[in-house]
Design a protein around this motif. Structure first.
Motif, mmCIF file in Angstrom:
data_model
loop_
_atom_site.group_PDB
_atom_site.id
_atom_site.type_symbol
_atom_site.label_atom_id
_atom_site.label_comp_id
_atom_site.label_asym_id
_atom_site.label_seq_id
_atom_site.Cartn_x
_atom_site.Cartn_y
_atom_site.Cartn_z
ATOM 1 N N GLU A 129 0.875 -1.404 0.027
ATOM 2 C CA GLU A 129 -0.073 -0.045 0.021
ATOM 3 C C GLU A 129 0.737 1.323 -0.243
ATOM 4 N N GLY A 130 0.647 2.128 -0.934
ATOM 5 C CA GLY A 130 1.372 3.401 -0.963
ATOM 6 C C GLY A 130 2.363 3.386 -1.991
ATOM 7 N N PHE A 131 2.737 2.149 -2.527
ATOM 8 C CA PHE A 131 3.782 2.099 -3.418
ATOM 9 C C PHE A 131 3.229 1.745 -4.763
ATOM 10 N N GLU A 132 3.974 1.898 -5.850
ATOM 11 C CA GLU A 132 3.647 1.544 -6.964
ATOM 12 C C GLU A 132 4.371 0.218 -7.213
ATOM 13 N N LEU A 133 3.592 -0.861 -7.435
ATOM 14 C CA LEU A 133 3.984 -2.434 -7.633
ATOM 15 C C LEU A 133 4.413 -2.677 -9.194
ATOM 16 N N LEU A 134 5.753 -2.893 -9.313
ATOM 17 C CA LEU A 134 6.268 -2.940 -10.745
ATOM 18 C C LEU A 134 5.945 -4.241 -11.298
ATOM 19 N N GLU A 135 5.967 -4.065 -12.584
ATOM 20 C CA GLU A 135 5.624 -5.148 -13.582
ATOM 21 C C GLU A 135 6.738 -6.331 -13.180
ATOM 22 N N PRO A 136 6.497 -7.851 -12.861
ATOM 23 C CA PRO A 136 5.342 -8.437 -13.321
ATOM 24 C C PRO A 136 4.265 -8.382 -12.123
ATOM 25 N N GLY A 137 4.485 -7.649 -11.129
ATOM 26 C CA GLY A 137 3.444 -7.509 -10.043
ATOM 27 C C GLY A 137 4.008 -8.527 -8.815
ATOM 28 N N LEU A 138 3.144 -9.073 -8.111
ATOM 29 C CA LEU A 138 3.494 -10.072 -6.908
ATOM 30 C C LEU A 138 3.280 -11.346 -7.662
ATOM 31 N N VAL A 139 4.310 -12.065 -7.580
ATOM 32 C CA VAL A 139 4.537 -13.276 -8.398
ATOM 33 C C VAL A 139 5.372 -14.287 -7.571
ATOM 34 N N TRP A 140 5.398 -15.696 -7.898
ATOM 35 C CA TRP A 140 6.272 -16.451 -7.404
ATOM 36 C C TRP A 140 7.675 -15.911 -7.674
ATOM 37 N N LEU A 141 8.691 -16.429 -6.798
ATOM 38 C CA LEU A 141 10.079 -16.115 -6.878
ATOM 39 C C LEU A 141 10.726 -16.191 -8.147
ATOM 40 N N PRO A 142 10.544 -17.572 -8.784
ATOM 41 C CA PRO A 142 11.277 -17.567 -10.177
ATOM 42 C C PRO A 142 10.785 -16.650 -11.224
ATOM 43 N N GLU A 143 9.405 -16.276 -10.960
ATOM 44 C CA GLU A 143 8.799 -15.426 -12.207
ATOM 45 C C GLU A 143 9.046 -13.930 -12.093
ATOM 46 N N TRP A 144 9.774 -13.552 -11.145
ATOM 47 C CA TRP A 144 10.154 -12.078 -11.132
ATOM 48 C C TRP A 144 11.576 -11.737 -11.903
ATOM 49 N N ARG A 145 11.222 -11.324 -13.082
ATOM 50 C CA ARG A 145 12.189 -10.957 -14.144
ATOM 51 C C ARG A 145 13.478 -11.695 -14.318
ATOM 52 N N PRO A 146 13.178 -13.008 -14.477
ATOM 53 C CA PRO A 146 14.447 -14.001 -14.580
ATOM 54 C C PRO A 146 15.236 -13.609 -15.667
ATOM 55 N N ASP A 147 16.503 -13.803 -15.278
ATOM 56 C CA ASP A 147 17.603 -13.713 -16.423
ATOM 57 C C ASP A 147 18.603 -14.833 -16.324
ATOM 58 N N GLU A 148 19.530 -14.576 -16.986
ATOM 59 C CA GLU A 148 20.697 -15.453 -17.094
ATOM 60 C C GLU A 148 21.806 -15.471 -15.889
ATOM 61 N N THR A 149 21.685 -14.521 -15.030
ATOM 62 C CA THR A 149 22.990 -14.334 -14.127
ATOM 63 C C THR A 149 22.808 -15.523 -13.090
ATOM 64 N N ASP A 150 21.457 -16.083 -12.631
ATOM 65 C CA ASP A 150 21.410 -16.938 -11.815
ATOM 66 C C ASP A 150 20.652 -18.258 -12.128
ATOM 67 N N ARG A 151 20.935 -19.373 -11.482
ATOM 68 C CA ARG A 151 20.401 -20.544 -11.510
ATOM 69 C C ARG A 151 18.856 -20.455 -11.223
ATOM 70 N N ILE A 152 17.888 -20.723 -12.356
ATOM 71 C CA ILE A 152 16.407 -20.593 -11.885
ATOM 72 C C ILE A 152 15.717 -21.703 -11.725
ATOM 73 N N ASP A 153 15.371 -22.061 -10.470
ATOM 74 C CA ASP A 153 14.452 -23.204 -10.151
ATOM 75 C C ASP A 153 13.016 -23.013 -10.494
ATOM 76 N N PHE A 154 12.290 -24.156 -10.720
ATOM 77 C CA PHE A 154 10.825 -24.186 -10.803
ATOM 78 C C PHE A 154 10.202 -23.598 -12.093
ATOM 79 N N ILE A 155 11.219 -23.497 -13.070
ATOM 80 C CA ILE A 155 10.526 -22.916 -14.279
ATOM 81 C C ILE A 155 9.247 -23.309 -14.379
ATOM 82 N N GLU A 156 8.914 -24.565 -14.628
ATOM 83 C CA GLU A 156 7.568 -25.456 -15.067
ATOM 84 C C GLU A 156 6.597 -25.071 -13.829
ATOM 85 N N HIS A 157 7.038 -25.164 -12.638
ATOM 86 C CA HIS A 157 6.312 -25.059 -11.573
ATOM 87 C C HIS A 157 6.599 -24.233 -10.663
#
Length: 267
Positions: free
Chosen positions: A225-253
């Motif tokens: 509340e009181g902030f502008e929630l940036l894209e992609p919003g409130l999401v599961w951990l691996p869904e927040w702007r994934p990139d190639e710098t880290d191992r990303i678990d749970f891509i499918e789930h």
């Protein structure tokens, strides 16, 4: 986190040492390992979820640094590990200012040892339940200039705050101290995760240094509340702007990461 530090106690499962165990660290004791294995027996995905949480922190800090944020207040930092905030930010900016805040004496000893040679970084004792004390702490204000944009990091800490302690007011207090252009980074274990994992995790943490207070996504989103929630919003951990710098678990789930997260800006 607890309001009153209990000091060093190897016989009570400690939330920082449990997290260290999930990450494959070495700073834990038999009581921590026993408690962690009770949860892992029901929710083996928790190890990967801990990695995903650290990866989210790294991506969020890189994003903030790329947006020009050079000062960070990390509350509930936990035991130091690779990819600490000042290390990640300095890769991009080279001149970041970071204050790590925790109430756990074990965390503070490790953090201060790690930061002994690091410039413009501090490890400070403080309790998220008393945000004004953190904001007014001279060791904090010596490093962080709250008249300029700051990144406040509440990563995997608010789910140790009871509703009776009013997490909404805690964040409101922090927000009021933040200059326009500041950012809030937040991740939070959710009761919308797999029921068996939620039940066992809540049960085990009743006997740890801090209890677990999981919330549903609607309640967690309200914390922004009181902030502008940036894209992609409130999401599961691996869904927040994934990139190639880290191992990303749970891509499918992604829901198997057990934790939701978001980054928001104060206008």
């Amino acid at each position: 986190m607890e309001r009153d530090s209990l000091g060093f106690d190897p016989n009570t499962p400690n939330v920082a040492r449990l997290y260290d165990y999930y990450l494959g660290g070495k700073d834990h004791f038999p009581a921590d390992r026993e408690a962690a294995e009770k949860i892992l027996a029901v929710a083996p995905e928790l190890r990967a979820a801990a990695r995903a949480n650290r990866a989210f922190l790294g991506r969020a800090v890189r994003f903030l640094a790329g947006a020009g944020i050079h000062q960070f207040l990390d509350i509930g930092t936990g035991l130091p590990t690779q990819g600490a905030v000042h290390e990640v930010a300095n890769e991009i900016l080279g001149n970041s200012k970071v204050v790590y805040v925790d109430v756990d004496p074990v965390v503070l000893v490790h953090a201060r040892a790690l930061l002994e040679s690091a410039e413009d970084t501090r490890a400070v004792e403080g309790d998220l339940r008393a945000p004004q004390e953190i904001l007014k702490n001279p060791d904090v204000t010596e490093v962080i200039d709250f008249t300029k944009p700051v990144g406040i990091l509440l990563v995997a800490v608010l789910h140790f705050i009871d509703e009776a302690d009013d997490p909404q007011q805690i964040i409101r207090t922090l927000r009021e101290a933040m200059a326009p252009g500041s950012y809030l980074v937040l991740s939070h274990g959710t009761s919308d995760a797999r029921a068996a994992a939620v039940s066992k995790g809540t049960e085990v943490y009743k006997n740890a240094t801090s209890r677990l207070f999981l919330r549903d996504r609607k309640r967690i989103e309200a914390l922004f509340e009181g902030f502008e929630l940036l894209e992609p919003g409130l999401v599961w951990l691996p869904e927040w702007r994934p990139d190639e710098t880290d191992r990303i678990d749970f891509i499918e789930h992604p829901e198997a990461s057990l934790v939701v997260c978001g980054v928001a800006r104060k206008s």
